[in-house]
Every structure is written in structure tokens, then in C-alpha cells.
Design a protein around this motif. Structure first.
Motif, PDB file in Angstrom:
ATOM      1  N   ARG A 106      35.983  70.994  57.176  1.00  0.00           N
ATOM      2  CA  ARG A 106      35.801  69.777  56.678  1.00  0.00           C
ATOM      3  C   ARG A 106      36.174  68.138  57.010  1.00  0.00           C
ATOM      4  N   LYS A 107      37.374  69.107  57.820  1.00  0.00           N
ATOM      5  CA  LYS A 107      37.842  67.372  58.851  1.00  0.00           C
ATOM      6  C   LYS A 107      36.530  66.895  59.787  1.00  0.00           C
ATOM      7  N   LEU A 134      32.156  66.163  63.890  1.00  0.00           N
ATOM      8  CA  LEU A 134      31.062  65.623  64.103  1.00  0.00           C
ATOM      9  C   LEU A 134      30.967  63.871  63.877  1.00  0.00           C
ATOM     10  N   GLU A 135      32.172  63.136  63.247  1.00  0.00           N
ATOM     11  CA  GLU A 135      32.340  62.214  64.254  1.00  0.00           C
ATOM     12  C   GLU A 135      32.178  61.564  65.571  1.00  0.00           C
ATOM     13  N   THR A 181      27.842  60.753  49.833  1.00  0.00           N
ATOM     14  CA  THR A 181      27.322  60.369  50.952  1.00  0.00           C
ATOM     15  C   THR A 181      27.775  60.057  52.135  1.00  0.00           C
ATOM     16  N   LYS A 182      29.201  60.246  52.433  1.00  0.00           N
ATOM     17  CA  LYS A 182      30.294  59.869  53.760  1.00  0.00           C
ATOM     18  C   LYS A 182      30.520  61.183  54.634  1.00  0.00           C
ATOM     19  N   ALA A 209      37.082  60.254  60.364  1.00  0.00           N
ATOM     20  CA  ALA A 209      38.837  59.889  59.466  1.00  0.00           C
ATOM     21  C   ALA A 209      39.224  59.561  58.781  1.00  0.00           C
ATOM     22  N   ALA A 210      38.730  58.336  58.863  1.00  0.00           N
ATOM     23  CA  ALA A 210      38.606  57.152  57.952  1.00  0.00           C
ATOM     24  C   ALA A 210      37.912  57.836  56.582  1.00  0.00           C
TER      25      ALA A 210
END
Length: 468
Positions: A375-376, A257-258, A305-306, A381-382
Motif C-alpha cells: 500500500r505504501k 505510483l507517485e 479517493t487519495k 507519501a503525504a
């Protein structure tokens, strides 16, 4: 005679209409009983691309806030199309207005008729190979299994080995007839038929996976995926794990998703391009329509929320309704791709099934590894941190919480989960819905978990037994 008029109607509709997904080109005349004609029946992807939408409104994932209810009462309360939403939200004795048909049920049973035509006739068709006929039959069996599994989870009780043989399910129509006396099969009979169809489909010569705009057509991966879902709902966790792993062995790509954080509306993969989709079964309505529905606080508060699922898949009601309504957040993933909500099996669903079955088998570490693989891909990543569990029970609780978030907005999943999890005292819950000054409550395993059939059907099927 009536039976054959329906045959003609189906053929003429599919073979002369413009389909959004598949361009069918034929030359010359169609010859009855030729194998290719049954392939043409399957090519009408829109015929099979439906699910049951209303159940989502009954779940604990949504809430009808006061300004939405007031807006509904002012502008939509007289509409036969919109009234079922409020009556579903209230778990009313009657959901579909008297004299109106259940559009979702009609669509599914119309698809079922076509499936039954194919399954019952294709193996005796001519000018085709045995392999072609088996593959066509297998695709129709996957579609039929999806229809039965969807409807039995709306109108029947959750599968319980102790009572399934006497619990009422749905009309189990397996032959293309319009004259059969319509009665309800038991929940066990329905599930037995689903397992039979999918087991035969797995070995029928289906393509391993379908990509390149073909995700509307069943594949071997989709047959395994629906078997995994079916066995999970039945409590057959060993079999569900095996089925999920078989599906993942064929298709296991997850979106990161990032990579889509700044894609914007309509910048996401369409249904046919999304590598997570194993089989498309799209809802044609927006479940969390900002007209009067939003996500529940309980669901929203369960997110970090992240979590990019929270950031990208939900948004403020006010940004979706031109400022007319203001309260809450709505599910917005449809806006990202322009497509409906997929109720078919997906790669993420296989991961959450696999993790749940591993936790139930006592393998906490393995379950956490599986769920963290998913989940990853849902955090930057951060911002990502692995989930851990102190024991198998803790792992199961955390996996189920992830399942709810991952399958949020996908038609029918939360309702089916509530029904099956209510059998376990650890997860049974009472749900309350507030509609302006009224409050409605549904208890675990209550009769209102079985939807009432539309009254109009009893005019045509007097032996169809109504739910209490």
C-alpha cells in the motif's frame, strides 16, 4: 495424418510469421526432432499470450449502466462478437451464440496443443543438452498449468476437498492428439496436474527471473507464482504462503505510483519493462470497454479517493468515449502503457497472497506489515496511513479488500475469488446485475458460476458434458 498436418501448421506459423515480441532468425533447414526446434516453438510468444476474458463481465466489479445498454442495443446487439458480453452479464444459459466458437477457449486450447507437443517430445530430441531439454519442457509446463488453471476456474466449480474428485472440471488433454475422445476430468484431476506441472517446472532449470523484454517466457519465479495462486485457490494456505515467498525471494520490485502521477497516457512502463510483471499473459480486449461497461459503484466506493490506483487506473467514461456515453468510471490502466491486461503472476499478487495466508494463519500483525508494504507504493507519501487490524479476522477482511483493489481489471481474478470465497459464509455474497428493465441474480455457489460450453463443441465432442 491429421495430427501431423497440425504439427506442420504450428511450425510454419511460428517460424515464418513476424512476432511482435521476439525476432527469430534461423539459417538453413529445420531438422525434425532437434532440441532447438522445440525452443523455436516456445519463441512464438504471442502463441501463449492469451487468457479468458469473458468471466470479468460476470463479476461484481462491473455494471452495465442504462445509457450503455441502450447504446449497445442500438449499435451492437446484432454482432456475434459483442453479444456474449451481454449474455455473460446476464449469466445466460447460452453465452456463445449457436454456431459460433468460443474464441477465448479456442486460443487457449491451441496454445495447449503446442505445449503438449513440446512436453511429450522434447526429452527425446537430439543435438541438445539434458539441461536445455529440461528447461524447455519446464517452460511449456508453466504455460500448460496456466491454461488449465484459467479454464478450470471458468468451467469448473471452485476447489472443495470434499467434492473435488467428483466435481466436473475441463477436458484434461495432456498429449498432442486430435483423435482422443473428449470428456471432462474432475476438478481434482485438473488441479493435481497443475501442481505436478509446476512442481516439476520449479526444478527444471528455468531462469530465476526473466527481464529485458523476456517477461513472456516462464521463469522459476513464475512457476512459484502460479503455484502460489493454485494453492490459494485450493485452500492450501501454508503451501501458498511458501510459494509466494519463494517467488518474492526472486522478484519483489514494486512500482511507486507517485513516480508516475504525471506520466500521462503511454508514459508508463510497457509490459516487458514493468518490474512488477513476473509472467505476461495479456488480455487482448479491454475488459471495461466504455462501449457498455463500467466499474461498479461498490468497487469504486471501496477506494480512498487519495489512492493512486483510483486516481490513475480509473477515469470518467466520458473521457474515453468522445462524449457518447456519460455514466460511471471505467478501468483505464491499458491506456497508460498501451498494453492489455496482464493475467499472469505479478509481484503485487504475491504480496496479497502472502498477506492473506498470514491472516488465515492467525498472524494479524504480519499480514498488516505485508499488505502495508504494498500500500505504501499506492499513495503519495503525504497521504499514506498504515492499515491496522484488531485481530486475524479483521486482518483477513482488510487484506481481501486490498486484494480486490490491487487486482482490479486483471483478467479472471475477481471471478475466481468470488467462487472460492463463496465457500466461506463470512464472504459469500449474492450478486445482482440490472440490464435496463431486467434484473438478474446469482446466488453463492450457484450453477451459473460454471460457464456453459459453446453449443458448437458438442458437434465434435458428443461426450463432453454440459454444465447445468
Amino acid at each position: 495424418m491429421k495430427k501431423y498436418l497440425i504439427y506442420i501448421g504450428i511450425l510454419s506459423t511460428l517460424l515464418t510469421s513476424c512476432d511482435n515480441y521476439v525476432d527469430i532468425q534461423t539459417e538453413g533447414k529445420l531438422i525434425p526432432k532437434e532440441t532447438v526446434n522445440y525452443r523455436y516453438l516456445l519463441q512464438g510468444a504471442a502463441t501463449f499470450n492469451s487468457t479468458y476474458n469473458l468471466v470479468d463481465v460476470a463479476s461484481d466489479d462491473i455494471v452495465m449502466r442504462d445509457d450503455h445498454a441502450n447504446y449497445f442495443n442500438q449499435y451492437f446487439s446484432g454482432s456475434a462478437y459483442n453479444r456474449p458480453y451481454v449474455d455473460t452479464y446476464k449469466w445466460a444459459n447460452e453465452i456463445i451464440p449457436v454456431g459460433e466458437r468460443d474464441n477465448d477457449m479456442n486460443s487457449l486450447y491451441a496454445s495447449l496443443y503446442t505445449c503438449n507437443v513440446i512436453i511429450n517430445e522434447v526429452m527425446t530430441s537430439t543435438n541438445g543438452t539434458e539441461a536445455e531439454r529440461l528447461a524447455i519442457k519446464g517452460e511449456a509446463q508453466v504455460h500448460r498449468a496456466f491454461i488449465f488453471l484459467t479454464l478450470v476456474n471458468v468451467f469448473g466449480k471452485a476447489y472443495d476437498p470434499a467434492t473435488a474428485s467428483t466435481d466436473l472440471g475441463i477436458p484434461l488433454l495432456t498429449v498432442p492428439t486430435v483423435t482422443e475422445n473428449v470428456t471432462r476430468a474432475s476438478v481434482k484431476e485438473v488441479y493435481d496436474q497443475i501442481v505436478k506441472d509446476l512442481t516439476e517446472a520449479v526444478s527444471s532449470g528455468l531462469k530465476p527471473v526473466n527481464r529485458s523484454r523476456s517477461v513472456w517466457f516462464p521463469s522459476k519465479a513464475s512457476a512459484y507464482g502460479l503455484l502460489a495462486r493454485t494453492n490459494l485457490y485450493m485452500g492450501n494456505y501454508t503451501e501458498a504462503l511458501q510459494n509466494a515467498e519463494s517467488a518474492l525471494a526472486l522478484q519483489n520490485t514494486l512500482l511507486n505510483l507517485e513516480d508516475y502521477e504525471n506520466a500521462g497516457d503511454y508514459g508508463w512502463p510497457r509490459t516487458f519493462d514493468d518490474p512488477e510483471n513476473i509472467l505476461a499473459k495479456e488480455s487482448t480486449t479491454y475488459m471495461y470497454s466504455p462501449i457498455f461497461l463500467s466499474l461498479s459503484d461498490e468497487l469504486l466506493n471501496s477506494f480512498d479517493t487519495k489512492d493512486l490506483r483510483y486516481q490513475l487506473y480509473t477515469r470518467s467514461i466520458s473521457t474515453m468515449t468522445y462524449g457518447t456515453l456519460t455514466q460511471g468510471r471505467a478501468y483505464s490502466k491499458e491506456l497508460l502503457s498501451g498494453d492489455g491486461r496482464n493475467a499472469g503472476p505479478t509481484v503485487p499478487e504475491m504480496y496479497v497472497i502472502k498477506a492473506e495466508c498470514e491472516a488465515r494463519a492467525g498472524n494479524a500483525g504480519t499480514a498488516m506489515t505485508t499488505i502495508n508494504t504494498l500500500r505504501k507504493k499506492r499513495f503519495k507519501a503525504a497521504d499514506y496511513t498504515d492499515l491496522t487490524a484488531v485481530d486475524a479476522n479483521d486482518a483477513l477482511v482488510k487484506v481481501l479488500a486490498e486484494r480486490r483493489k490491487e487486482l482490479m481489471g486483471r483478467a479472471g481474478f475477481r471471478w475466481a475469488d468470488l467462487k472460492r470465497l463463496n465457500k466461506d459464509p463470512r464472504f459469500a455474497k449474492t450478486i445482482t446485475h440490472k440490464y435496463l428493465t431486467e434484473t438478474f441474480t446469482i446466488e453463492p455457489n450457484g450453477n451459473r458460476y460454471q460457464f456453459p460450453f459453446a453449443a458448437i463443441y458438442f458437434d465434435y465432442a458428443p461426450d463432453l458434458q454440459q454444465n447445468n
